[in-house]
Design an enzyme around this catalytic site. Structure first.
Site, mmCIF file in Angstrom:
data_model
loop_
_atom_site.group_PDB
_atom_site.id
_atom_site.type_symbol
_atom_site.label_atom_id
_atom_site.label_comp_id
_atom_site.label_asym_id
_atom_site.label_seq_id
_atom_site.Cartn_x
_atom_site.Cartn_y
_atom_site.Cartn_z
ATOM 1 N N LYS A 1 0.826 -1.213 0.000
ATOM 2 C CA LYS A 1 0.000 0.000 0.000
ATOM 3 C C LYS A 1 0.863 1.266 0.000
ATOM 4 O O LYS A 1 0.578 2.214 -0.728
ATOM 5 C CB LYS A 1 -0.938 0.028 1.221
ATOM 6 C CG LYS A 1 -1.921 -1.125 1.275
ATOM 7 C CD LYS A 1 -2.949 -0.949 2.387
ATOM 8 C CE LYS A 1 -2.355 -0.954 3.788
ATOM 9 N NZ LYS A 1 -1.752 -2.251 4.184
ATOM 10 N N ARG B 1 -9.969 1.219 8.944
ATOM 11 C CA ARG B 1 -9.632 -0.161 9.303
ATOM 12 C C ARG B 1 -10.702 -0.813 10.163
ATOM 13 O O ARG B 1 -10.602 -2.008 10.439
ATOM 14 C CB ARG B 1 -8.315 -0.182 10.088
ATOM 15 C CG ARG B 1 -7.051 -0.329 9.241
ATOM 16 C CD ARG B 1 -5.859 -0.064 10.146
ATOM 17 N NE ARG B 1 -4.679 -0.824 9.840
ATOM 18 C CZ ARG B 1 -3.567 -0.314 9.291
ATOM 19 N NH1 ARG B 1 -3.519 0.943 8.926
ATOM 20 N NH2 ARG B 1 -2.512 -1.061 9.113
ATOM 21 N N ARG C 1 11.308 -6.121 4.954
ATOM 22 C CA ARG C 1 11.170 -4.705 5.323
ATOM 23 C C ARG C 1 11.785 -4.450 6.704
ATOM 24 O O ARG C 1 12.378 -3.402 6.941
ATOM 25 C CB ARG C 1 9.689 -4.311 5.312
ATOM 26 C CG ARG C 1 9.465 -2.831 5.589
ATOM 27 C CD ARG C 1 8.028 -2.428 5.367
ATOM 28 N NE ARG C 1 7.172 -2.801 6.478
ATOM 29 C CZ ARG C 1 5.844 -2.653 6.485
ATOM 30 N NH1 ARG C 1 5.219 -2.172 5.422
ATOM 31 N NH2 ARG C 1 5.136 -3.009 7.529
ATOM 32 N N ARG D 1 11.344 -1.294 11.488
ATOM 33 C CA ARG D 1 10.111 -0.963 12.213
ATOM 34 C C ARG D 1 9.918 -1.907 13.387
ATOM 35 O O ARG D 1 10.043 -3.126 13.240
ATOM 36 C CB ARG D 1 8.908 -1.071 11.264
ATOM 37 C CG ARG D 1 8.554 0.238 10.620
ATOM 38 C CD ARG D 1 7.440 0.093 9.624
ATOM 39 N NE ARG D 1 6.188 -0.410 10.182
ATOM 40 C CZ ARG D 1 5.037 -0.379 9.531
ATOM 41 N NH1 ARG D 1 4.980 0.123 8.308
ATOM 42 N NH2 ARG D 1 3.939 -0.864 10.086
ATOM 43 N N ARG E 1 -0.861 -8.527 13.516
ATOM 44 C CA ARG E 1 -1.425 -7.509 12.617
ATOM 45 C C ARG E 1 -2.222 -8.156 11.496
ATOM 46 O O ARG E 1 -3.250 -7.633 11.067
ATOM 47 C CB ARG E 1 -0.292 -6.629 12.061
ATOM 48 C CG ARG E 1 0.250 -5.672 13.123
ATOM 49 C CD ARG E 1 1.649 -5.143 12.815
ATOM 50 N NE ARG E 1 1.743 -4.515 11.518
ATOM 51 C CZ ARG E 1 2.820 -4.574 10.735
ATOM 52 N NH1 ARG E 1 3.898 -5.228 11.125
ATOM 53 N NH2 ARG E 1 2.822 -3.966 9.591
#
Ligand code: AMP
Length: 190
Positions: free
Chosen positions: A13, A88, A127, A133, A144
């Site tokens: 996204k 969401r 990532r 992160r 998640r």
């Protein structure tokens, strides 16, 4: 053009949101990015959000909705916007409906990026090594994903009932996905 970009964590996204933003000249608004910027600069909002983000939980709707109201009422959103990572929850859908009603504008489409489950975990672990992160560890990634399946994926049905959903295959190279998105948006604008 007013768009929502949906898809599970790792669907691309953020990457595709930037491409769409440049091509169509509309701001890409990522609620995750806004939260992370606030966490980094230690604002009151960041302090409220951080524990939820680090745990892989959703930030409470009232906090998120207030932030989105602030952002979507900025002048650069007047010609259009792309929302990445919002709404969401059912509550956030209701909130967005009422905000857009207030502004007397409508959504043009809800683009859903689909990527298979194994590919998603692989992308997020990659990532993690690139961006560091705190929420890209395997247990938090899984949490998640569950939250997305339980709370966010059902929203697609709501938007499908309004005939707004464009499903795009998010597998493969970034450029290929961008081409599919362009084709889907061309159909929308016709
Ligand atoms: P993202 O960058 O979209 O993966 O978002 C990172 C994290 O920010 C999420 O796991 C949530 O903790 C929080 N977040 C982002 N957008 C929302 C939202 N619309 N509602 C609640 N929490 C959000």
């Amino acid at each position: 053009m007013r768009l929502i970009l949906m898809g599970p964590p790792g669907a691309g996204k953020g990457t595709q949101g930037s491409v769409i933003s440049e091509r169509y000249g509309i701001p890409a608004i990522s609620t995750g990015d806004i939260f992370r910027a606030n966490v980094a600069s230690g604002t009151a909002l960041g302090i409220q959000a951080q524990q939820h983000i680090d745990a892989g939980e959703y930030v409470p709707d009232d906090v998120t909705n207030a932030m989105v109201r602030d952002r979507l009422t900025q002048p650069d959103c007047r010609p259009g916007f792309l929302l990445d990572g919002f709404p969401r929850t059912v509550e956030q859908v209701k909130f967005l409906d009422s905000l857009l009603d207030e502004q007397q504008v409508r959504l043009d489409g809800v683009m859903v990026l689909t990527v298979n489950a194994e590919e998603l975990v692989g992308r997020l672990l990659l990532r993690a090594t690139q961006q560091g992160r705190a929420d890209d560890t395997e247990p938090v990634i899984r949490k998640r994903q569950r939250l997305y399946d339980d709370q966010t994926a059902p929203l697609i049905e709501e938007y499908a009932a309004r005939d707004l959903v464009l499903t795009v295959n998010g597998m493969g190279a970034t450029d290929h996905v961008s081409e599919r998105i362009d084709a889907a948006l061309a159909r929308l604008r016709r």
